[in-house]
Design an enzyme around this catalytic site. Structure first.
Site, PDB file in Angstrom:
ATOM      1  N   HIS A 106       0.856  -1.415   0.044  1.00 13.75           N
ATOM      2  CA  HIS A 106       0.009   0.074  -0.015  1.00 13.75           C
ATOM      3  C   HIS A 106       0.965   1.241   0.197  1.00 13.75           C
ATOM      4  O   HIS A 106       1.980   1.233   0.487  1.00 13.75           O
ATOM      5  CB  HIS A 106      -0.806   0.016   1.137  1.00 13.75           C
ATOM      6  CG  HIS A 106      -1.683  -1.014   1.567  1.00 13.75           C
ATOM      7  ND1 HIS A 106      -2.050  -1.800   2.517  1.00 13.75           N
ATOM      8  CD2 HIS A 106      -2.354  -1.950   0.533  1.00 13.75           C
ATOM      9  CE1 HIS A 106      -2.865  -2.503   2.529  1.00 13.75           C
ATOM     10  NE2 HIS A 106      -3.049  -2.893   1.279  1.00 13.75           N
ATOM     11  N   TYR A 161       1.821   0.840  13.901  1.00 11.95           N
ATOM     12  CA  TYR A 161       2.662   1.462  13.343  1.00 11.95           C
ATOM     13  C   TYR A 161       2.272   3.072  13.287  1.00 11.95           C
ATOM     14  O   TYR A 161       1.004   3.409  13.250  1.00 11.95           O
ATOM     15  CB  TYR A 161       2.775   1.065  11.627  1.00 11.95           C
ATOM     16  CG  TYR A 161       1.628   0.983  10.696  1.00 11.95           C
ATOM     17  CD1 TYR A 161       1.455   2.116   9.928  1.00 11.95           C
ATOM     18  CD2 TYR A 161       0.529  -0.052  10.696  1.00 11.95           C
ATOM     19  CE1 TYR A 161       0.128   1.994   9.270  1.00 11.95           C
ATOM     20  CE2 TYR A 161      -0.247  -0.447  10.112  1.00 11.95           C
ATOM     21  CZ  TYR A 161      -0.676   0.986   9.063  1.00 11.95           C
ATOM     22  OH  TYR A 161      -1.783   0.731   8.346  1.00 11.95           O
ATOM     23  N   LYS A 176       5.904   5.762   7.615  1.00  8.39           N
ATOM     24  CA  LYS A 176       5.442   4.857   8.616  1.00  8.39           C
ATOM     25  C   LYS A 176       6.719   4.312   9.388  1.00  8.39           C
ATOM     26  O   LYS A 176       7.690   4.389   8.910  1.00  8.39           O
ATOM     27  CB  LYS A 176       4.957   3.677   8.166  1.00  8.39           C
ATOM     28  CG  LYS A 176       3.604   4.033   7.190  1.00  8.39           C
ATOM     29  CD  LYS A 176       2.967   2.561   6.313  1.00  8.39           C
ATOM     30  CE  LYS A 176       1.780   3.116   5.709  1.00  8.39           C
ATOM     31  NZ  LYS A 176       1.473   1.913   4.772  1.00  8.39           N
ATOM     32  N   ASP A 206      -6.037  -6.720  -1.958  1.00 10.01           N
ATOM     33  CA  ASP A 206      -4.625  -6.791  -2.136  1.00 10.01           C
ATOM     34  C   ASP A 206      -4.374  -7.620  -3.266  1.00 10.01           C
ATOM     35  O   ASP A 206      -3.295  -7.459  -3.946  1.00 10.01           O
ATOM     36  CB  ASP A 206      -4.000  -7.267  -0.821  1.00 10.01           C
ATOM     37  CG  ASP A 206      -4.188  -6.130  -0.052  1.00 10.01           C
ATOM     38  OD1 ASP A 206      -4.094  -4.798  -0.165  1.00 10.01           O
ATOM     39  OD2 ASP A 206      -3.519  -6.304   1.321  1.00 10.01           O
TER      40      ASP A 206
END
Length: 188
Positions: A62, A132, A72, A168
């Site tokens: 992503h 995260y 991130k 996905d």
């Protein structure tokens, strides 16, 4: 914290400095000053938490387009993951390359994912939990992705993904006509 440059420009693995005694341990997993001193993003707007119930659960790859492109900081807090970054920055010397590392509750290593990179993770154990930090808010209209099995990326996952969402599984293959070099430049 120890900031270890990864094989992709601007990506790092981050090791905690653990102080142990008879009670257990203490470690700082984020310090704005230390991140700034290392030239890294130090402002995060979200903390996300994910759980993969089964070994082999795939999430990703992503990324978000500007103005919502994210940095991130990923840490596995239970179980283990193979964490992967794909460099989508056209002006980067590592454009189109990937870097992956095992993050686990035991090794307490974190992954710093720079803006302009796609990110994915594969669980290596049942009931794996990850937190995260993200530097920007989730923006569904800016979300894009790449397939985890894209032959152009040639990712050598440590085990075959067995649980993959339809979203996905159906991201397009990496194609500059689809992804657009100018859109990718907007990731920076």
């Amino acid at each position: 914290m120890r900031f270890n440059p990864a094989a992709l420009n601007g990506a790092y693995t981050v090791e905690l400095d653990v102080r142990s005694d008879s009670r257990g341990f203490f470690a700082r997993s984020f310090c704005e000053r230390e991140f700034e001193e290392n030239g890294l993003e130090s402002r995060f707007r979200q903390i996300n938490n994910s759980l993969g119930r089964r070994k082999g659960t795939m999430r990703g790859l992503h990324y978000q387009l500007a103005p919502g492109a994210e940095v991130k900081l990923v840490r596995c807090i239970r179980g283990a993951i193979y964490d992967l970054i794909a460099d989508l920055r056209p002006d980067s010397s590592t454009f189109g390359q990937t870097f992956g590392a095992e993050l686990s509750a035991e090794n307490r290593t974190m992954m710093y994912v720079p803006r302009g990179c796609a990110h994915g993770m594969l669980t290596l154990a049942d009931d794996t939990e990850v937190i995260y930090l993200a530097s920007d808010f989730y923006a569904p209209d800016l979300e894009r992705g790449l397939r985890f099995d894209d032959p152009r990326l040639g990712i050598d996952w440590p085990l075959a993904p067995v649980d993959v969402s339809d979203k996905d599984r159906n991201w397009p293959l990496f194609d500059l006509d689809y992804h657009g070099i100018e859109q990718l430049r907007g990731l920076l």
